[in-house]
Design a protein around this motif. Structure first.
Motif, PDB file in Angstrom:
ATOM      1  N   UNK A   9     -54.608  -9.229 -38.962  1.00  0.00           N
ATOM      2  CA  UNK A   9     -55.170  -9.222 -40.306  1.00  0.00           C
ATOM      3  C   UNK A   9     -54.522  -7.866 -40.950  1.00  0.00           C
ATOM      4  N   UNK A  10     -55.593  -6.991 -41.397  1.00  0.00           N
ATOM      5  CA  UNK A  10     -55.036  -5.641 -41.943  1.00  0.00           C
ATOM      6  C   UNK A  10     -54.771  -4.617 -41.130  1.00  0.00           C
ATOM      7  N   UNK A  11     -54.847  -4.648 -39.886  1.00  0.00           N
ATOM      8  CA  UNK A  11     -54.492  -3.848 -38.974  1.00  0.00           C
ATOM      9  C   UNK A  11     -53.011  -3.707 -38.594  1.00  0.00           C
ATOM     10  N   UNK A  12     -52.578  -2.553 -38.798  1.00  0.00           N
ATOM     11  CA  UNK A  12     -51.026  -2.246 -38.426  1.00  0.00           C
ATOM     12  C   UNK A  12     -50.897  -1.155 -37.571  1.00  0.00           C
ATOM     13  N   UNK A  13     -49.706  -0.726 -37.156  1.00  0.00           N
ATOM     14  CA  UNK A  13     -49.328   0.131 -36.428  1.00  0.00           C
ATOM     15  C   UNK A  13     -48.866   1.325 -37.569  1.00  0.00           C
ATOM     16  N   UNK A  14     -49.415   2.480 -37.809  1.00  0.00           N
ATOM     17  CA  UNK A  14     -49.065   3.285 -38.872  1.00  0.00           C
ATOM     18  C   UNK A  14     -47.712   3.598 -38.881  1.00  0.00           C
ATOM     19  N   UNK A  15     -47.106   3.592 -40.343  1.00  0.00           N
ATOM     20  CA  UNK A  15     -45.798   3.657 -40.356  1.00  0.00           C
ATOM     21  C   UNK A  15     -45.462   5.277 -40.823  1.00  0.00           C
ATOM     22  N   UNK A  16     -46.324   6.117 -41.003  1.00  0.00           N
ATOM     23  CA  UNK A  16     -46.312   7.404 -41.232  1.00  0.00           C
ATOM     24  C   UNK A  16     -47.540   8.089 -40.920  1.00  0.00           C
ATOM     25  N   UNK A  17     -47.770   9.439 -40.871  1.00  0.00           N
ATOM     26  CA  UNK A  17     -48.855  10.182 -40.572  1.00  0.00           C
ATOM     27  C   UNK A  17     -49.799  10.431 -41.812  1.00  0.00           C
ATOM     28  N   UNK A  18     -49.177   9.854 -43.004  1.00  0.00           N
ATOM     29  CA  UNK A  18     -49.850  10.277 -44.378  1.00  0.00           C
ATOM     30  C   UNK A  18     -51.471   9.671 -44.345  1.00  0.00           C
ATOM     31  N   UNK A  19     -51.717   8.477 -43.552  1.00  0.00           N
ATOM     32  CA  UNK A  19     -53.177   8.168 -43.675  1.00  0.00           C
ATOM     33  C   UNK A  19     -54.132   9.368 -42.862  1.00  0.00           C
ATOM     34  N   UNK A  20     -53.698  10.262 -42.454  1.00  0.00           N
ATOM     35  CA  UNK A  20     -54.554  11.263 -41.528  1.00  0.00           C
ATOM     36  C   UNK A  20     -54.650  12.055 -42.990  1.00  0.00           C
ATOM     37  N   UNK A  21     -53.947  12.108 -44.115  1.00  0.00           N
ATOM     38  CA  UNK A  21     -54.770  13.075 -45.193  1.00  0.00           C
ATOM     39  C   UNK A  21     -55.888  12.511 -45.672  1.00  0.00           C
ATOM     40  N   UNK A  22     -55.893  11.081 -45.795  1.00  0.00           N
ATOM     41  CA  UNK A  22     -56.973  10.343 -46.239  1.00  0.00           C
ATOM     42  C   UNK A  22     -57.952  10.240 -45.257  1.00  0.00           C
ATOM     43  N   UNK A  23     -58.149  10.215 -44.278  1.00  0.00           N
ATOM     44  CA  UNK A  23     -59.042  10.342 -43.111  1.00  0.00           C
ATOM     45  C   UNK A  23     -59.737  11.805 -43.225  1.00  0.00           C
ATOM     46  N   UNK A  24     -58.778  12.931 -43.388  1.00  0.00           N
ATOM     47  CA  UNK A  24     -59.279  14.167 -43.411  1.00  0.00           C
ATOM     48  C   UNK A  24     -60.225  14.465 -44.610  1.00  0.00           C
ATOM     49  N   UNK A  25     -59.813  13.909 -45.669  1.00  0.00           N
ATOM     50  CA  UNK A  25     -60.327  14.259 -46.928  1.00  0.00           C
ATOM     51  C   UNK A  25     -61.923  13.412 -47.180  1.00  0.00           C
ATOM     52  N   UNK A  26     -61.668  12.220 -46.351  1.00  0.00           N
ATOM     53  CA  UNK A  26     -62.896  11.691 -46.294  1.00  0.00           C
ATOM     54  C   UNK A  26     -64.181  12.243 -45.640  1.00  0.00           C
ATOM     55  N   UNK A  27     -63.691  13.016 -44.578  1.00  0.00           N
ATOM     56  CA  UNK A  27     -64.519  13.679 -43.413  1.00  0.00           C
ATOM     57  C   UNK A  27     -64.964  15.047 -44.030  1.00  0.00           C
ATOM     58  N   UNK A  28     -63.904  16.082 -44.631  1.00  0.00           N
ATOM     59  CA  UNK A  28     -64.163  17.502 -44.864  1.00  0.00           C
ATOM     60  C   UNK A  28     -64.235  17.679 -46.414  1.00  0.00           C
ATOM     61  N   UNK A  29     -64.878  18.340 -46.976  1.00  0.00           N
ATOM     62  CA  UNK A  29     -64.937  18.500 -48.282  1.00  0.00           C
ATOM     63  C   UNK A  29     -63.812  19.821 -48.598  1.00  0.00           C
ATOM     64  N   UNK A  30     -62.868  19.686 -49.597  1.00  0.00           N
ATOM     65  CA  UNK A  30     -61.965  20.694 -49.827  1.00  0.00           C
ATOM     66  C   UNK A  30     -62.769  22.118 -49.766  1.00  0.00           C
ATOM     67  N   UNK A  31     -62.063  23.398 -49.726  1.00  0.00           N
ATOM     68  CA  UNK A  31     -60.682  23.510 -49.274  1.00  0.00           C
ATOM     69  C   UNK A  31     -60.305  22.976 -47.883  1.00  0.00           C
ATOM     70  N   UNK A  32     -59.251  22.300 -47.946  1.00  0.00           N
ATOM     71  CA  UNK A  32     -58.794  21.707 -46.584  1.00  0.00           C
ATOM     72  C   UNK A  32     -57.259  22.188 -46.635  1.00  0.00           C
ATOM     73  N   UNK A  33     -56.908  22.565 -45.321  1.00  0.00           N
ATOM     74  CA  UNK A  33     -55.655  22.858 -44.961  1.00  0.00           C
ATOM     75  C   UNK A  33     -55.280  22.199 -43.553  1.00  0.00           C
ATOM     76  N   UNK A  34     -54.446  21.325 -43.241  1.00  0.00           N
ATOM     77  CA  UNK A  34     -54.326  20.912 -41.985  1.00  0.00           C
ATOM     78  C   UNK A  34     -52.770  20.234 -41.656  1.00  0.00           C
ATOM     79  N   UNK A  35     -52.465  20.310 -40.707  1.00  0.00           N
ATOM     80  CA  UNK A  35     -51.265  19.718 -40.091  1.00  0.00           C
ATOM     81  C   UNK A  35     -51.602  18.840 -39.113  1.00  0.00           C
ATOM     82  N   UNK A  36     -50.872  17.577 -39.272  1.00  0.00           N
ATOM     83  CA  UNK A  36     -51.351  16.260 -38.464  1.00  0.00           C
ATOM     84  C   UNK A  36     -50.143  15.715 -37.674  1.00  0.00           C
ATOM     85  N   UNK A  37     -49.679  16.263 -36.474  1.00  0.00           N
ATOM     86  CA  UNK A  37     -48.493  15.754 -35.767  1.00  0.00           C
ATOM     87  C   UNK A  37     -49.140  14.466 -35.019  1.00  0.00           C
TER      88      UNK A  37
END
Ligand code: DAH
Length: 342
Positions: free
Chosen positions: A165-193
């Motif tokens: 369906x709409x589940x895939x193996x992530x093609x990049x780490x950029x979705x972590x940007x979205x998950x982080x911003x949904x969880x923590x209000x700014x200011x935000x500074x993260x690195x996601x390996x």
């Protein structure tokens, strides 16, 4: 016979027997001695044992114990001599203390892990925390929230590994940007390996799975100046005092977008095979986070702005160690990996 006479006869027999055993020269001689001493019918100790009932009842226990000690001592002497005659010097000599010790096996961190740790350390000093996200991701996090138009070619089955369906193996780490911003209000500074997946053939320069590091900084009043200053600082620390340059680029989730190059560390800018004769090595993609991404994550894009980047630590490890084939990073060949023990 008195108890004293009896026990001294037992002791004498044991002493004589042991001396005889130690002096014996062959297995046959030893066997004859064993029968003579301990044989069931007419062994000398067996005969002494037969005399036990003739002793006064209150002395039998002590006399019996003397017999048992003598029997054990004789059996041990027989066994030791048997082993010595068999040529292995007895059980105690089983370890050869002159043998060189086996080398202790030492594990090492994978070269890509080392690069990731070094990059994360540099950003930690700048106030960035580490964030992670799932490798099996929803299409919306991987593409939709990141402002990919619905017909973007990256979403094609030929480029992306879909699970169901709409589940895939992530093609990049950029979705972590979205998950982080949904969880923590700014200011935000993260690195996601983390690992990402693409429908690529496994050849010298492509792997269907590889590592990326995402970076994200969101705050009030952040600008492209912060992006450049931070990434140049990073390149100086990681690659040494190398020159850097930014080239305009395009990503759906950033506007404006830029790719960053560092001067090739191998030829110092004069051009070589590693940098394909350009003198530069591309190390990351970056840009100002698109307002549509902020809004998709529920962040007020009028109040907040930010910047992001993504890079491939595998490629950086290859450049750093002059590794010619990406498959070496996945083979788990100890001879390759142990070069990175430190
Ligand atoms: N996600 C991009 C890729 O996999 C890399 C990237 C580019 C990440 C620019 C970013 C960015 O955060 O701002 O190709």
């Amino acid at each position: 016979m008195t108890v004293q006479d009896f026990t001294s006869a037992v002791l004498r027999l044991a002493d004589e027997g042991i001396a005889g055993v130690e002096a014996s020269r062959s297995a046959e001689e030893l066997e004859a001695l064993r029968t003579a001493l301990l044989g069931r019918k007419s062994g000398r100790l067996t005969e002494l044992m037969r005399q036990l009932p003739s002793l006064p009842p209150d002395a039998r226990r002590e006399a019996g114990a003397a017999i048992n000690r003598a029997k054990t001592a004789l059996e041990q002497a027989l066994e030791a001599r048997r082993a010595a005659l068999a040529g292995n010097g007895g059980k105690q000599a089983a370890a050869d203390l002159t043998m060189p010790a086996r080398r202790t096996w030492q594990g090492a961190k994978h070269p890509v892990t080392l690069v990731i740790e070094e990059i994360v350390d540099i950003f930690r000093d700048l106030g960035f925390t580490v964030a992670t996200g799932p490798e099996a991701e929803l299409e919306w996090y991987n593409f939709g929230a990141l402002n990919f138009p619905p017909d973007h070619p990256a979403m094609d089955m030929h480029d992306t590994l879909y699970l169901e369906g709409d589940v895939l193996l992530r093609t990049h780490t950029s979705p972590v940007q979205v998950r982080t911003l949904q969880t923590y209000p700014p200011p935000v500074r993260i690195v996601a390996p983390g690992n990402v997946y693409r429908r690529d053939f496994f050849d010298a320069s492509h792997a269907p799975m590889f590592a990326q590091i995402e970076g994200l900084a969101i705050d009030e009043g952040t600008s492209f100046v912060d992006l450049k200053a931070t990434l140049i600082h990073f390149a100086r620390r990681f690659f040494g005092a190398s020159k850097t340059r930014f080239r305009p680029s395009f990503f759906p989730f950033t506007e404006p977008s830029a790719e960053m190059d560092v001067e090739c560390g191998i030829c110092e800018g004069s051009g070589c095979a590693a940098c394909k004769n350009t003198g530069w090595m591309e190390i990351l993609g970056s840009g100002m986070v698109h307002p549509a991404v902020l809004e998709a994550c529920g962040v007020d894009s009028e109040r907040y702005s930010g910047w992001a980047f993504g890079m491939g630590p595998g490629r950086i490890a290859m450049v750093r160690h002059d590794i010619p084939d990406i498959r070496l990073l996945y083979d788990s060949d100890i001879r390759f990996l142990e070069q990175f023990v430190r």
